[in-house]
Design a protein around this motif. Structure first.
Motif, PDB file in Angstrom:
ATOM      1  N   ILE A  68     -40.119  21.666  -0.646  1.00 28.24           N
ATOM      2  CA  ILE A  68     -40.376  22.578   0.458  1.00 28.24           C
ATOM      3  C   ILE A  68     -41.211  21.916   1.553  1.00 28.24           C
ATOM      4  O   ILE A  68     -41.004  22.185   2.748  1.00 28.24           O
ATOM      5  CB  ILE A  68     -41.043  23.869  -0.069  1.00 28.24           C
ATOM      6  CG1 ILE A  68     -41.043  24.950   1.011  1.00 28.24           C
ATOM      7  CG2 ILE A  68     -42.447  23.605  -0.591  1.00 28.24           C
ATOM      8  CD1 ILE A  68     -41.443  26.304   0.481  1.00 28.24           C
ATOM      9  N   ARG A  71     -38.764  19.829   3.663  1.00 27.71           N
ATOM     10  CA  ARG A  71     -37.832  20.658   4.422  1.00 27.71           C
ATOM     11  C   ARG A  71     -38.520  21.414   5.558  1.00 27.71           C
ATOM     12  O   ARG A  71     -37.903  21.716   6.576  1.00 27.71           O
ATOM     13  CB  ARG A  71     -37.116  21.640   3.488  1.00 27.71           C
ATOM     14  CG  ARG A  71     -36.139  20.947   2.550  1.00 27.71           C
ATOM     15  CD  ARG A  71     -35.323  21.925   1.746  1.00 27.71           C
ATOM     16  NE  ARG A  71     -36.127  22.622   0.761  1.00 27.71           N
ATOM     17  CZ  ARG A  71     -36.333  23.921   0.745  1.00 27.71           C
ATOM     18  NH1 ARG A  71     -35.827  24.704   1.686  1.00 27.71           N
ATOM     19  NH2 ARG A  71     -37.065  24.489  -0.211  1.00 27.71           N
ATOM     20  N   ASP A  72     -39.798  21.689   5.379  1.00 27.04           N
ATOM     21  CA  ASP A  72     -40.518  22.458   6.394  1.00 27.04           C
ATOM     22  C   ASP A  72     -40.741  21.661   7.670  1.00 27.04           C
ATOM     23  O   ASP A  72     -41.044  22.236   8.721  1.00 27.04           O
ATOM     24  CB  ASP A  72     -41.868  22.927   5.833  1.00 27.04           C
ATOM     25  CG  ASP A  72     -42.473  24.045   6.660  1.00 27.04           C
ATOM     26  OD1 ASP A  72     -41.721  24.948   7.073  1.00 27.04           O
ATOM     27  OD2 ASP A  72     -43.686  24.016   6.892  1.00 27.04           O
ATOM     28  N   THR A  76     -37.451  22.039  13.063  1.00 27.81           N
ATOM     29  CA  THR A  76     -38.383  23.149  13.231  1.00 27.81           C
ATOM     30  C   THR A  76     -38.024  24.035  14.425  1.00 27.81           C
ATOM     31  O   THR A  76     -38.132  25.260  14.339  1.00 27.81           O
ATOM     32  CB  THR A  76     -39.821  22.627  13.385  1.00 27.81           C
ATOM     33  OG1 THR A  76     -39.858  21.678  14.461  1.00 27.81           O
ATOM     34  CG2 THR A  76     -40.287  21.939  12.106  1.00 27.81           C
ATOM     35  N   LYS A  79     -35.090  26.267  13.485  1.00 30.12           N
ATOM     36  CA  LYS A  79     -35.491  27.330  12.555  1.00 30.12           C
ATOM     37  C   LYS A  79     -36.281  28.425  13.262  1.00 30.12           C
ATOM     38  O   LYS A  79     -36.140  29.613  12.927  1.00 30.12           O
ATOM     39  CB  LYS A  79     -36.310  26.729  11.399  1.00 30.12           C
ATOM     40  CG  LYS A  79     -35.469  25.854  10.477  1.00 30.12           C
ATOM     41  CD  LYS A  79     -36.325  25.155   9.427  1.00 30.12           C
ATOM     42  CE  LYS A  79     -35.475  24.276   8.538  1.00 30.12           C
ATOM     43  NZ  LYS A  79     -36.278  23.552   7.530  1.00 30.12           N
ATOM     44  N   THR A 102     -37.646  27.754   4.019  1.00 28.87           N
ATOM     45  CA  THR A 102     -38.459  27.427   5.179  1.00 28.87           C
ATOM     46  C   THR A 102     -38.028  28.205   6.421  1.00 28.87           C
ATOM     47  O   THR A 102     -38.858  28.439   7.309  1.00 28.87           O
ATOM     48  CB  THR A 102     -38.403  25.920   5.470  1.00 28.87           C
ATOM     49  OG1 THR A 102     -37.041  25.506   5.643  1.00 28.87           O
ATOM     50  CG2 THR A 102     -39.015  25.136   4.319  1.00 28.87           C
ATOM     51  N   THR A 103     -36.771  28.606   6.509  1.00 28.76           N
ATOM     52  CA  THR A 103     -36.339  29.405   7.659  1.00 28.76           C
ATOM     53  C   THR A 103     -36.747  30.856   7.476  1.00 28.76           C
ATOM     54  O   THR A 103     -37.223  31.503   8.424  1.00 28.76           O
ATOM     55  CB  THR A 103     -34.818  29.290   7.859  1.00 28.76           C
ATOM     56  OG1 THR A 103     -34.439  27.905   7.906  1.00 28.76           O
ATOM     57  CG2 THR A 103     -34.395  29.955   9.164  1.00 28.76           C
ATOM     58  N   ALA A 105     -39.289  31.772   5.858  1.00 25.96           N
ATOM     59  CA  ALA A 105     -40.744  31.774   6.041  1.00 25.96           C
ATOM     60  C   ALA A 105     -41.107  31.921   7.512  1.00 25.96           C
ATOM     61  O   ALA A 105     -42.117  32.554   7.853  1.00 25.96           O
ATOM     62  CB  ALA A 105     -41.349  30.496   5.477  1.00 25.96           C
ATOM     63  N   ARG A 106     -40.294  31.359   8.374  1.00 22.10           N
ATOM     64  CA  ARG A 106     -40.543  31.529   9.812  1.00 22.10           C
ATOM     65  C   ARG A 106     -40.258  32.954  10.260  1.00 22.10           C
ATOM     66  O   ARG A 106     -40.910  33.477  11.169  1.00 22.10           O
ATOM     67  CB  ARG A 106     -39.723  30.519  10.600  1.00 22.10           C
ATOM     68  CG  ARG A 106     -40.350  29.126  10.566  1.00 22.10           C
ATOM     69  CD  ARG A 106     -39.437  28.055  11.113  1.00 22.10           C
ATOM     70  NE  ARG A 106     -40.174  26.805  11.289  1.00 22.10           N
ATOM     71  CZ  ARG A 106     -40.523  25.983  10.305  1.00 22.10           C
ATOM     72  NH1 ARG A 106     -40.216  26.311   9.051  1.00 22.10           N
ATOM     73  NH2 ARG A 106     -41.191  24.859  10.534  1.00 22.10           N
ATOM     74  N   SER A 123     -40.579  34.532  -2.846  1.00 21.33           N
ATOM     75  CA  SER A 123     -41.265  33.344  -2.343  1.00 21.33           C
ATOM     76  C   SER A 123     -42.764  33.500  -2.470  1.00 21.33           C
ATOM     77  O   SER A 123     -43.361  34.391  -1.852  1.00 21.33           O
ATOM     78  CB  SER A 123     -40.890  33.109  -0.874  1.00 21.33           C
ATOM     79  OG  SER A 123     -41.764  32.170  -0.275  1.00 21.33           O
ATOM     80  N   THR A 149     -39.301  24.739  -4.959  1.00 15.67           N
ATOM     81  CA  THR A 149     -39.132  25.690  -3.859  1.00 15.67           C
ATOM     82  C   THR A 149     -40.187  26.787  -3.837  1.00 15.67           C
ATOM     83  O   THR A 149     -40.218  27.583  -2.901  1.00 15.67           O
ATOM     84  CB  THR A 149     -37.747  26.356  -3.942  1.00 15.67           C
ATOM     85  OG1 THR A 149     -37.635  27.031  -5.209  1.00 15.67           O
ATOM     86  CG2 THR A 149     -36.642  25.331  -3.798  1.00 15.67           C
TER      87      THR A 149
END
Length: 253
Positions: A68, A71-72, A76, A79, A102-103, A105-106, A123, A149
């Motif tokens: 993660i 990927r974060d 960016t 995303k 990560t998407t 999460a945004r 998550s 993850t």
């Protein structure tokens, strides 16, 4: 051709062929070998390829799933645009589900502060981030937390989802295509994602353009199973009609 366009082409060639060579890419793209090597280094830094002697191999072909933290840091801006577009799909009130990723999460960061919502997630980072928000009721699915993850998986999570019904589920995926549908490398995460889709009135997939054509080991659903796919403008617009033919609404943010 801009560097990002070259790198997208290189990644597509690698996924289609299983391996790319510096010399052949130099001829194909009409650039120097040194330019190709820089592109391969950039793609490796983003966790998409692994350099080998004379070329590179896509990491998904090696059964490798970036963590993660890696990927974060990738794509960016894309995303952020996807998350901003996804805000418009939120219900005015009620419940939503946020898959690990990560998407998604945004999207959690972008949730409005003036709307009362119940948020269900598997998550751990999203649950911790949203637990102090006064306008949100935060429900965390139980289960084994997968280290790569930080997602709750296995039977506790799927049992909870069987008793859950939300207005909209926002789902992440490692790959999507017309032929293979929605795919991910891990069978336990696939089971949870499939249960998430079933638990929602509407399912919205959030996936950047590099996931297109990236078929992974486990299929957890077809594009027919979801209502909307939100991606970014890196997806070739010529690919949209074939995706739309499955019944999914495609939005390029």
């Amino acid at each position: 051709m801009y560097a990002e366009e070259r790198q997208q082409r290189i990644l597509r060639e690698a996924r289609e062929r299983g391996r790319v060579e510096v010399a052949s890419l130099s001829r194909l793209l009409d650039v120097t070998s040194e330019t190709v090597r820089r592109d391969l280094t950039a793609l490796e830094r983003h966790g998409l390829l692994r350099r080998v002697h004379g070329g590179a191999i896509p990491l998904d072909r090696l059964g490798f799933e970036p963590g993660i933290a890696v990927r974060d840091t990738v794509l960016t801006a894309e995303k952020e645009r996807i998350a901003k577009a996804a805000v418009d799909q939120l219900p005015p009130e009620g419940s939503i589900l946020l898959d690990a990723g990560t998407t998604t999460a945004r999207l959690a960061d972008a949730l409005p502060t003036d709307r009362e919502l119940t948020v269900v997630t598997n998550s751990l980072p999203i649950a911790m981030k949203l637990s102090t928000r006064p306008n949100l009721t935060m429900l965390f699915l139980g289960g084994r937390v997968r280290g790569r993850t930080l997602a709750a998986v296995d039977v506790w999570a799927t049992r909870s989802l069987a008793e859950t019904f939300v207005e909209v589920a926002f789902i992440g995926t490692n790959g999507f295509s017309v032929e293979r549908g929605l795919t991910t490398p891990d069978s336990t995460e696939a089971a949870v994602k499939a249960a998430m889709i079933k638990s929602a009135r509407r399912a919205v997939v959030l996936a950047d353009h590099t996931k297109f054509g990236n078929d992974n080991l486990i299929r957890f659903g077809s594009l027919e199973d979801v209502d909307m796919l939100i991606t970014d403008t890196g997806l070739d617009p010529l690919e949209v009609p074939s995706l739309n033919s499955t019944g999914v609404q495609v939005m390029r943010a």
